[in-house]
Design an enzyme around this catalytic site. Structure first.
Site, PDB file in Angstrom:
ATOM      1  CB  CYS A  11      -0.864  -0.005   1.250  1.00  0.00           C
ATOM      2  SG  CYS A  11      -1.917   1.419   1.404  1.00  0.00           S
ATOM      3  CB  CYS A  36      -2.736   7.746   0.540  1.00  0.00           C
ATOM      4  SG  CYS A  36      -3.854   6.489  -0.077  1.00  0.00           S
ATOM      5  CB  SER A  37      -5.356  10.099   4.257  1.00  0.00           C
ATOM      6  OG  SER A  37      -5.736  10.586   2.988  1.00  0.00           O
ATOM      7  CB  CYS A  38      -7.613   6.479   0.797  1.00  0.00           C
ATOM      8  SG  CYS A  38      -6.184   6.126  -0.218  1.00  0.00           S
TER       9      CYS A  38
END
Lengths: 217, 126
Positions: free
Chosen positions: A117, A120-122
């Site tokens: 991954c 990110c903030s997602c």
């Protein structure tokens, strides 16, 4: 995007679409305070990481274990997960920003799936739990792609040489949940009990579901 | 490094217990504090680290957090505990003259701008 288990170094983690990031108000306040405290020497970012790491299994609802337990128990639910994982996960009442765009990949004796991954903030933490600290390291990401079997070995996961390893990039548009293989000896178990076998690591493919013998009644 | 050894984890365990005692209404699970979102754990960690570095003692923390909770007209301590926790952290660093309001607001804007220029999927950096 999937990487089969062969040399695949021409690998980019960026995204070529125009969408920009967003931080919610609380995230902005935390980052502002933390970055100033670090600059002024009041806190050490490594110490903060270590503290957060201590609590990593207590953050978020960690809904994924229930999703996996349902998938193991209910063939029709499993079929819906394959069709549209976000909607199927939503059936359990789990939804929201970070729970969108989910896609499942299923482990079998032939194929083991592992997720990397861009962190990110997602990252779908409501489903998977908080990512481990090592997950954000660049060496982990590149080695997971170039030599996944060696990386798994370091996590204590030995797979038969006939099992193919596939590595998936979780992105903002596509967030993977690994469905680990259901351990033998769990016939007739309730979903609640099954969920206790599903670790965070097993849902990102750096671990397997727990051995039922290790679970106290 | 702080907290990285077994002795360190005992220090953290002790700090956690003291912090839990000094923090009225803190959400707890079977094993101690629980967090709904990652930023909540970061806010918790900042309190532990600031105390460890001697910026405040636990009774000062209890007093500041207690006042923030008492002043909160929405009574959100049950619902939205770490929003109040963060407000208490912001207040205590202002009282100790570590970070002023204006400086904090400027930095908040900088993070908003950093997010707005960072393509989705990339780490957000200042």
């Amino acid at each position: 995007m999937a990487h089969d288990n062969h040399d695949d170094h021409g690998h980019e983690h960026g995204h070529d679409h125009g969408e920009m990031s967003h931080l919610d108000a609380m995230e902005v306040r935390v980052r502002a305070l933390q970055s100033l405290l670090v600059e002024k020497g009041y806190v050490d970012p490594k110490a903060l990481d270590l503290i957060v790491e201590t609590y990593e299994t207590r953050i978020g609802p960690r809904n994924g274990a229930q999703v996996v337990a349902r998938a193991w128990s209910d063939e029709a639910f499993m079929a819906r997960l394959r069709e549209d994982a976000t909607a199927a996960i939503g059936e359990l009442g789990f939804s929201g920003r970070q729970g969108e765009h989910m896609h499942i990949v299923e482990n079998s004796p032939d194929t083991h799936n592992m997720v990397v991954c861009t962190l990110c903030s997602c990252y779908p933490w409501p489903v998977l739990g908080l990512p481990p600290v090592w997950y954000k390291s660049a060496p982990y990401r590149s080695r997971a792609v170039s030599e996944p079997r060696a990386v798994l070995g370091e996590f204590g996961v030995e797979l038969p040489s006939t099992t193919r390893i596939r590595v998936w990039d979780s992105t903002a548009e596509l967030r993977y949940l690994v469905i680990p293989m259901r351990p033998a000896g769990t016939e007739g178990w309730s979903e609640e009990k099954l969920a206790r076998l599903v670790t965070r690591d097993s849902m990102i493919g750096t671990g397997l579901a727990l051995d039922p013998a290790g679970l106290d009644a | 490094m702080l907290f990285s050894s077994i002795a360190g984890s005992l220090i953290l365990k002790r700090a956690e217990r003291a912090l839990v005692e000094a923090s009225p209404h803190i959400p707890l699970g079977d094993e101690g504090p629980v967090f709904r979102e990652p930023w909540e754990a970061q806010a918790f960690a900042m309190a532990v680290a600031l105390h460890e570095n001697g910026l405040f003692n636990w009774s000062e923390w209890a007093k500041t957090l207690g006042s923030v909770i008492a002043e909160d007209t929405k009574c959100s301590a049950g619902q939205d505990y770490y929003r109040l926790w963060l407000a208490a952290l912001e207040r205590i660093v202002a009282e100790k003259q570590v970070i002023g309001d204006e400086e904090l607001h400027i930095r908040q804007h900088e993070w908003e701008e950093a997010a707005a220029r960072t393509p989705h999927g990339m780490p957000i950096e200042l």
